[in-house]
Design a protein around this motif. Structure first.
Motif, PDB file in Angstrom:
ATOM      1  N   TRP A   4      49.192  28.057  45.392  1.00  0.00           N
ATOM      2  CA  TRP A   4      49.279  29.184  44.461  1.00  0.00           C
ATOM      3  C   TRP A   4      47.864  29.514  43.998  1.00  0.00           C
ATOM      4  N   PRO A   5      47.242  30.599  44.503  1.00  0.00           N
ATOM      5  CA  PRO A   5      45.831  30.839  44.208  1.00  0.00           C
ATOM      6  C   PRO A   5      45.582  31.245  42.758  1.00  0.00           C
ATOM      7  N   HIS A   6      44.370  30.983  42.329  1.00  0.00           N
ATOM      8  CA  HIS A   6      43.911  31.368  41.001  1.00  0.00           C
ATOM      9  C   HIS A   6      43.024  32.597  41.167  1.00  0.00           C
ATOM     10  N   ILE A   7      43.400  33.683  40.524  1.00  0.00           N
ATOM     11  CA  ILE A   7      42.709  34.972  40.674  1.00  0.00           C
ATOM     12  C   ILE A   7      41.947  35.278  39.398  1.00  0.00           C
ATOM     13  N   LEU A   8      40.636  35.446  39.520  1.00  0.00           N
ATOM     14  CA  LEU A   8      39.782  35.755  38.378  1.00  0.00           C
ATOM     15  C   LEU A   8      39.334  37.206  38.448  1.00  0.00           C
ATOM     16  N   ILE A   9      39.649  37.989  37.417  1.00  0.00           N
ATOM     17  CA  ILE A   9      39.169  39.364  37.326  1.00  0.00           C
ATOM     18  C   ILE A   9      37.854  39.324  36.554  1.00  0.00           C
ATOM     19  N   GLY A  10      36.749  39.553  37.253  1.00  0.00           N
ATOM     20  CA  GLY A  10      35.434  39.422  36.637  1.00  0.00           C
ATOM     21  C   GLY A  10      34.804  40.735  36.247  1.00  0.00           C
ATOM     22  N   THR A  11      35.608  41.706  35.824  1.00  0.00           N
ATOM     23  CA  THR A  11      35.081  42.997  35.380  1.00  0.00           C
ATOM     24  C   THR A  11      35.125  43.076  33.854  1.00  0.00           C
ATOM     25  N   SER A  12      34.449  44.100  33.306  1.00  0.00           N
ATOM     26  CA  SER A  12      34.450  44.275  31.857  1.00  0.00           C
ATOM     27  C   SER A  12      35.859  44.573  31.359  1.00  0.00           C
ATOM     28  N   THR A  13      36.073  44.396  30.062  1.00  0.00           N
ATOM     29  CA  THR A  13      37.401  44.625  29.485  1.00  0.00           C
ATOM     30  C   THR A  13      37.878  46.047  29.727  1.00  0.00           C
ATOM     31  N   ASP A  14      36.997  47.030  29.494  1.00  0.00           N
ATOM     32  CA  ASP A  14      37.369  48.433  29.687  1.00  0.00           C
ATOM     33  C   ASP A  14      37.679  48.724  31.150  1.00  0.00           C
ATOM     34  N   MET A  15      36.846  48.195  32.045  1.00  0.00           N
ATOM     35  CA  MET A  15      37.053  48.442  33.463  1.00  0.00           C
ATOM     36  C   MET A  15      38.323  47.762  33.951  1.00  0.00           C
ATOM     37  N   THR A  16      38.587  46.575  33.450  1.00  0.00           N
ATOM     38  CA  THR A  16      39.808  45.854  33.847  1.00  0.00           C
ATOM     39  C   THR A  16      41.048  46.659  33.481  1.00  0.00           C
ATOM     40  N   ALA A  17      41.059  47.223  32.274  1.00  0.00           N
ATOM     41  CA  ALA A  17      42.212  48.013  31.837  1.00  0.00           C
ATOM     42  C   ALA A  17      42.408  49.242  32.710  1.00  0.00           C
ATOM     43  N   ALA A  18      41.304  49.878  33.125  1.00  0.00           N
ATOM     44  CA  ALA A  18      41.402  51.074  33.961  1.00  0.00           C
ATOM     45  C   ALA A  18      41.827  50.728  35.386  1.00  0.00           C
ATOM     46  N   LEU A  19      41.287  49.630  35.904  1.00  0.00           N
ATOM     47  CA  LEU A  19      41.600  49.231  37.278  1.00  0.00           C
ATOM     48  C   LEU A  19      43.025  48.724  37.432  1.00  0.00           C
ATOM     49  N   PHE A  20      43.474  47.967  36.429  1.00  0.00           N
ATOM     50  CA  PHE A  20      44.739  47.259  36.569  1.00  0.00           C
ATOM     51  C   PHE A  20      45.681  47.549  35.403  1.00  0.00           C
ATOM     52  N   PRO A  21      46.311  48.736  35.409  1.00  0.00           N
ATOM     53  CA  PRO A  21      47.359  48.998  34.418  1.00  0.00           C
ATOM     54  C   PRO A  21      48.508  48.018  34.634  1.00  0.00           C
ATOM     55  N   PRO A  22      49.478  47.988  33.719  1.00  0.00           N
ATOM     56  CA  PRO A  22      50.509  46.941  33.765  1.00  0.00           C
ATOM     57  C   PRO A  22      51.194  46.734  35.103  1.00  0.00           C
ATOM     58  N   ASP A  23      51.501  47.804  35.822  1.00  0.00           N
ATOM     59  CA  ASP A  23      52.216  47.621  37.089  1.00  0.00           C
ATOM     60  C   ASP A  23      51.355  46.919  38.134  1.00  0.00           C
ATOM     61  N   LEU A  24      50.069  47.260  38.178  1.00  0.00           N
ATOM     62  CA  LEU A  24      49.192  46.596  39.131  1.00  0.00           C
ATOM     63  C   LEU A  24      48.888  45.169  38.696  1.00  0.00           C
ATOM     64  N   ARG A  25      48.771  44.967  37.390  1.00  0.00           N
ATOM     65  CA  ARG A  25      48.543  43.610  36.891  1.00  0.00           C
ATOM     66  C   ARG A  25      49.744  42.719  37.249  1.00  0.00           C
ATOM     67  N   ALA A  26      50.949  43.283  37.183  1.00  0.00           N
ATOM     68  CA  ALA A  26      52.146  42.519  37.542  1.00  0.00           C
ATOM     69  C   ALA A  26      52.138  42.144  39.020  1.00  0.00           C
ATOM     70  N   ARG A  27      51.660  43.045  39.876  1.00  0.00           N
ATOM     71  CA  ARG A  27      51.582  42.729  41.301  1.00  0.00           C
ATOM     72  C   ARG A  27      50.571  41.618  41.564  1.00  0.00           C
ATOM     73  N   LEU A  28      49.473  41.633  40.830  1.00  0.00           N
ATOM     74  CA  LEU A  28      48.500  40.542  40.964  1.00  0.00           C
ATOM     75  C   LEU A  28      49.118  39.218  40.536  1.00  0.00           C
ATOM     76  N   ALA A  29      49.860  39.267  39.412  1.00  0.00           N
ATOM     77  CA  ALA A  29      50.482  38.049  38.891  1.00  0.00           C
ATOM     78  C   ALA A  29      51.497  37.476  39.871  1.00  0.00           C
ATOM     79  N   ALA A  30      52.062  38.344  40.727  1.00  0.00           N
ATOM     80  CA  ALA A  30      53.007  37.870  41.731  1.00  0.00           C
ATOM     81  C   ALA A  30      52.304  37.147  42.876  1.00  0.00           C
ATOM     82  N   CYS A  31      50.968  37.294  42.918  1.00  0.00           N
ATOM     83  CA  CYS A  31      50.185  36.644  43.975  1.00  0.00           C
ATOM     84  C   CYS A  31      49.625  35.296  43.548  1.00  0.00           C
TER      85      CYS A  31
END
Length: 329
Positions: A4-31
């Motif tokens: 089960w890999p560990h995924i680190l999002i290393g972008t700024s807080t503002d950029m993270t929110a823009a890149l990964f809204p809830p639906d995309l964040r959920a898909r990442l969490a499924a990985c």
């Protein structure tokens, strides 16, 4: 993959929110397990997602991530991000440059259309005459039909621009210069291959740049080549500012002989009061051709899809090889 890999999002807080809204964040969490923070802050990270503003992946930074196996860049070029240490450690690298290419190509195509319509000089003349008074007669206006457009660089963006021009109803004649493209490939793209930049400039009413920033492309449009572009011609640059000799472009535009649409400049940004910012036949925009606002989600979606492919053991769509950086943006 079994673990089960560990995924680190290393972008700024503002950029993270823009890149990964809830639906995309959920898909990442499924990985795998998802955390946020700087690259050196999570020794458990198997996957690192970076973006604009992420620090270079130096030996010091990577020293804090001994398990790292994949870097997914949710932006375009990785030249300022990847260091030799990444390749030495055998870390796979992927970029969302394909996703970012769409907005850039659309923007460049729009600028070509504006150039074909002589939008800058027409607007300046219209304003100077106080609106409707002095509106040019129909016969004096130039349209887009049959216009020759020179495309420098068959990059992922350049190819999209060629495709848009070829599908337009205006019937553009499209010239292409790229030393890496053989004639049969240019034919498939629908462009006429031109052996040298001089010939392209001499034949093109609009020259649009889509080449990477390399030692051999610096000052690609120098004084001599700018002088070859026909009177009233336009330079469109959404690639890199260094491709154009700025001082020579200033002279050509200040004389009124050429016009320019510049989303990138050299230097960038231009200093306050620079002549290009004041000329009525030049439009300088602040590097906005790439994904902006709502478009940033495209980069996040691409990054998520790359992680999903990696987890499933599938080839990466945006895989970057070390050798690629010798001829890419």
């Amino acid at each position: 993959m079994s673990d089960w890999p560990h995924i680190l999002i290393g972008t700024s807080t503002d950029m993270t929110a823009a890149l990964f809204p809830p639906d995309l964040r959920a898909r990442l969490a499924a990985c795998g397990t998802v955390t946020t923070g700087r690259a050196a802050a999570d020794a458990a990270a198997d996957v690192l997602i970076t973006g604009w503003g992420s620090p270079p992946l130096t030996a010091d930074v990577l020293g804090g991530t001994p398990r790292l196996r994949l870097v997914v860049h949710a932006a375009g070029s990785v030249k300022g991000l990847v260091t030799p240490t990444v390749w030495e450690r055998g870390i796979a690298v992927s970029s969302a440059a394909d996703a970012n290419a769409g907005p850039v190509a659309e923007y460049a195509y729009a600028l070509v259309v504006l150039a074909a319509k002589q939008a800058l000089t027409s607007a300046a003349s219209y304003a100077a005459r106080g609106g409707r008074a002095g509106w040019p007669v129909f016969q004096d206006r130039r349209g887009a039909d049959g216009l020759t457009v020179g495309v420098v660089g068959a990059s992922r963006i350049g190819r999209r621009v060629v495709a848009r021009l070829r599908s337009a109803s205006a019937g553009y004649r499209v010239l292409l210069h790229d030393p890496c493209v053989p004639p049969d490939e240019a034919k498939r793209l629908g462009a006429e291959l031109v052996d040298d930049v001089d010939a392209l400039c001499g034949a093109s009413r609009v020259v649009t740049l889509h080449a990477p920033e390399l030692p051999e492309t610096r000052g690609l449009l120098n004084a001599e080549r700018l002088a070859l572009i026909p009177d009233g011609g336009t330079v469109v640059n959404t690639a890199r500012g260094s491709l154009v000799d700025t001082e020579s472009l200033v002279r050509e535009c200040a004389s009124g002989r050429l016009n320019a649409f510049l989303d990138v400049t050299d230097p960038e940004p231009l200093p306050h009061g620079h002549q290009l910012l004041a000329l009525p036949n030049v439009l300088v925009t602040p590097h906005i051709a790439g994904a902006q606002g709502s478009e940033v989600r495209r980069l996040g979606a691409y990054a998520v899809e790359e992680v999903e492919r990696w987890v499933l053991g599938l080839p990466l769509r945006g895989a970057v090889r070390r050798a690629d950086l010798d001829h890419s943006a």
